[in-house]
Scaffold this motif. Structure first.
Motif, PDB file in Angstrom:
ATOM      1  N   VAL A   1       0.976  -0.975  -0.012  1.00  0.00           N
ATOM      2  CA  VAL A   1      -0.140  -0.050  -0.063  1.00  0.00           C
ATOM      3  C   VAL A   1       0.795   1.205  -0.057  1.00  0.00           C
ATOM      4  O   VAL A   1       0.602   2.242  -0.606  1.00  0.00           O
ATOM      5  N   ILE A   2       2.174   1.097   0.836  1.00  0.00           N
ATOM      6  CA  ILE A   2       2.741   2.483   1.033  1.00  0.00           C
ATOM      7  C   ILE A   2       3.889   2.527   0.079  1.00  0.00           C
ATOM      8  O   ILE A   2       4.318   3.753  -0.168  1.00  0.00           O
ATOM      9  N   ALA A   3       4.806   1.482  -0.231  1.00  0.00           N
ATOM     10  CA  ALA A   3       6.049   1.439  -1.063  1.00  0.00           C
ATOM     11  C   ALA A   3       5.714   1.230  -2.453  1.00  0.00           C
ATOM     12  O   ALA A   3       6.457   1.611  -3.461  1.00  0.00           O
ATOM     13  N   ALA A   4       4.978   0.006  -2.719  1.00  0.00           N
ATOM     14  CA  ALA A   4       4.902  -0.238  -4.345  1.00  0.00           C
ATOM     15  C   ALA A   4       4.279   0.889  -5.086  1.00  0.00           C
ATOM     16  O   ALA A   4       4.869   1.081  -6.258  1.00  0.00           O
ATOM     17  N   PRO A   5       3.367   1.732  -4.725  1.00  0.00           N
ATOM     18  CA  PRO A   5       2.909   2.820  -5.631  1.00  0.00           C
ATOM     19  C   PRO A   5       4.002   3.655  -5.907  1.00  0.00           C
ATOM     20  O   PRO A   5       4.206   4.122  -6.924  1.00  0.00           O
ATOM     21  N   ALA A   6       5.043   4.074  -4.915  1.00  0.00           N
ATOM     22  CA  ALA A   6       6.150   4.967  -5.476  1.00  0.00           C
ATOM     23  C   ALA A   6       7.008   4.227  -6.154  1.00  0.00           C
ATOM     24  O   ALA A   6       7.574   5.017  -7.043  1.00  0.00           O
ATOM     25  N   MET A   7       7.333   2.892  -6.072  1.00  0.00           N
ATOM     26  CA  MET A   7       8.236   2.245  -7.132  1.00  0.00           C
ATOM     27  C   MET A   7       7.563   2.312  -8.540  1.00  0.00           C
ATOM     28  O   MET A   7       8.383   2.415  -9.530  1.00  0.00           O
TER      29      MET A   7
END
Length: 633
Positions: free
Chosen positions: A472-478
């Motif tokens: 939810v918090i890290a994958a979208p940024a990547m």
């Protein structure tokens, strides 16, 4: 927490509840179609009832009657919350903006119960994390900067978590109530039918004839038993119980025996076809088919176990292990007499391959296991007595599967609280922005942040919960930096898996340490050393997705081959052995060459392989001159 012991009528009631839960899950996993919200509510009601009944709220229970009375009240609220949802399901959408009193009361009760059962099953970290997120949702205006939000009332928070499909009864609990429970049943039916023992015997018969045979068998058994388990600690305890004594008898020290066992076991979670609960959740979160995730995992898993094999060969020679365990069965005889043990796993792969859902594929395979058990029993002439024993075994599997699913269910319900609060507050999007700022918009720093976060979160949480939070918090940024959805999610899933061996909380290493009676801290660090070459594989498949099976066939083959050379070179360098002990500068060159070979660029790989070959040639020639006996790997 301490586990309560029941006897007589109370024990029977607990067993009946456990069996009924498994039967309900088998029913939902077949052709029956149920409303998802109701399936999840009933799933939680069964699981929470068992946890509240079986797990004491304190470590050393005093005043047993008082605490049992409190838990009976909680069980009543837990069951009442499920019944209320079942009876009022038709009006759920209508009262979304105007909740009834029952929504508020049962919503608050279920939220507190989920936090409590999580604390009892997985410890304080995940429960406290969930509580902190609820408090953050309530007190949003009091937080500084990007963390601030408008805040929500208690009634709004608990009804959002209880009534909607984005809170407690959201996707994580949905996966627990469908795919995960079915595969727990599938694994236990396989174990009950003797498939696990067959695999270990067969692997040992094939590769056990050498002085490193027992260590090889430990690695290979984990790679094959992963098709049954997909849970690192389960692999450590089940396989280690059989093979650790054999390794000790062969001359391996306790430290290496345990660290290799823990390292091989965490490969279970990244090895197809059953890859643990997080893989099912990944499929649901991303919309990527489970069969595609399985295919993506093949090369990373193969590289992982290759690294372990090379490490084992080098350390066996370096420690001068000479003993060979002679008690081996004939592989061909085993296959002739037990070939049918391969059918349940072959059927699972077949049904997944033709597009059936993982849940239905597991259901079909369970039916096949039961049919095979009946046929084998009758073929052995055991008659009605054998069938009666099979019936008892069937019930015991149903009961055992319920107990094993309690922790997963509690974890997924708590993860629903976390993802629900992240969603309602908008914090997930803010975290992605923060991660972009910290990394300066550059991919490598972002990957390092995600990797460290995966390992840190995983230290206190099960892998599934760790993955959900970071998805939810890290994958979208990547993904905003150009990384594909599959690659971004597999990266955090892969690194979260390593938390089972990284200090200070290394659950797989601790389990192995207890079995071999070795210092857990030393053992976990040795496991990290063994797995270190495979840490780089994750970075490699981000920069070159060919290692996940994406791209042209020639690129997949080429990058896999260079990565295999790279991880092998690093494994040898970290052991400082190939034909003789390496000097420090030789070790450093091998490590640098290995890193360059793993990197998916033909120029870097070529330079790295050239450096590796120069050191390998030097080691071979100097060992010949000095007459040192060595190993070729």
């Amino acid at each position: 927490m301490a586990r309560r012991k029941f006897s007589g009528f109370s024990k029977t009631i607990i067993a009946i509840i456990a069996v009924c839960w498994s039967l309900f899950q088998l029913l939902t996993g077949s052709f029956w179609v149920f409303e998802p919200h109701l399936v999840r509510a009933i799933h939680l009601a069964f699981g929470a009832t068992l946890i509240l009944a079986l797990m004491s709220p304190i470590e050393q229970e005093k005043g047993k009657k008082f605490w049992l009375g409190v838990d009976l009240i909680l069980i009543a609220f837990n069951i009442g919350a499920a019944v209320f949802l079942v009876l009022t399901q038709d009006t759920l959408a209508e009262r979304a903006g105007a909740p009834w009193l029952g929504d508020i009361v049962f919503g608050l009760a279920v939220t507190l119960i989920v936090l409590e059962i999580t604390r009892r099953t997985t410890g304080n970290v995940l429960a406290i994390f969930g509580l902190v997120m609820i408090l953050y949702t309530l007190w949003g205006p009091y937080f500084p900067g990007l963390l601030a939000h408008r805040g929500f009332t208690l009634s709004r928070v608990v009804t959002y978590l209880y009534d909607g499909m984005g809170g407690i009864y959201g996707l994580p609990l949905g996966v627990s109530a469908t795919f995960i429970y079915m595969f727990v049943l599938y694994g236990n039916f396989l174990a009950r039918s003797g498939v696990g023992q067959f695999f270990i015997d067969f692997v040992f018969a094939l590769i056990g004839k050498s002085r490193s045979g027992t260590a090889r068998t430990l690695i290979a058994a984990n790679a094959t038993m992963a098709t049954i388990s997909g849970v690192p600690v389960a692999s450590v305890t089940s396989i280690g119980a059989l093979i650790f004594p054999m390794m000790r008898k062969a001359g391996y020290p306790a430290l290496f025996t345990g660290s290799l066992g823990a390292s091989a076991a965490i490969g279970a979670t990244i090895t197809p076809p059953v890859m643990g609960s997080a893989a099912f959740i990944m499929s649901e979160l991303t919309g990527i088919s489970y069969i595609r995730i399985m295919l993506a995992a093949i090369i990373p898993a193969a590289l992982y176990y290759l690294s372990l094999f090379v490490t084992t060969e080098a350390r066996t020679i370096r420690m001068n292990i000479q003993a060979e365990v002679a008690e081996r069965k004939n592989a061909w005889q085993l296959l002739k007499s037990g070939w049918y043990n391969l059918l349940p796993i072959a059927s699972l792969i077949y049904f997944l391959g033709i597009g059936r859902s993982p849940m239905l594929s597991a259901f079909y395979s369970i039916i096949l296991i039961l049919v095979l058990d009946i046929v084998v029993t009758l073929a052995k002439g055991q008659g009605s007595a054998g069938l009666k024993e099979l019936g008892k075994g069937f019930l015991s599997v149903l009961e055992k599967s319920a107990y094993e699913s309690m922790i997963i269910m509690a974890t997924c319900a708590a993860a629903g609280i976390i993802t629900g609060t992240l969603s309602i507050t908008g914090l997930a999007g803010k975290f992605s922005s923060i991660m972009m700022q910290l990394s300066g918009g550059m991919l490598l720093p972002a990957l390092l942040l995600a990797a460290v976060a995966s390992i840190i979160l995983g230290m206190g949480m099960p892998i599934a919960a760790c993955y959900i939070v970071l998805a939810v918090i890290a994958a979208p940024a990547m993904e905003r930096m150009g990384v594909s959805t599959l690659t971004a999610h597999y990266f955090i899933f892969y690194f979260g898996n390593f938390s089972a061996i990284t200090p200070p909380v290394a659950i797989a290493a601790y389990a192995a340490a207890g079995m071999v009676k070795e210092n857990p801290w030393n053992l976990s660090w040795d496991a990290v050393r063994i797995c270190l070459p495979t840490f780089l594989v994750a970075f490699s498949f981000v920069y070159g997705p060919s290692l996940l099976g994406e791209g042209a066939v020639k690129d997949i083959i080429l990058n896999t081959a260079t990565a295999a050379i790279g991880v092998s070179a690093m494994a040898l360098a970290l052991e400082r052995w190939l034909w003789r002990r390496m000097r420090v500068w030789e070790m450093v060159v091998m490590i640098i060459g290995g890193i360059m070979a793993i990197f998916p660029d033909i120029v870097y790989s070529a330079i790295g392989i050239a450096a590796i070959l120069i050191i390998v040639a030097r080691l071979y020639l100097t060992s010949k001159k000095s007459g040192v006996a060595g190993v070729s790997v």
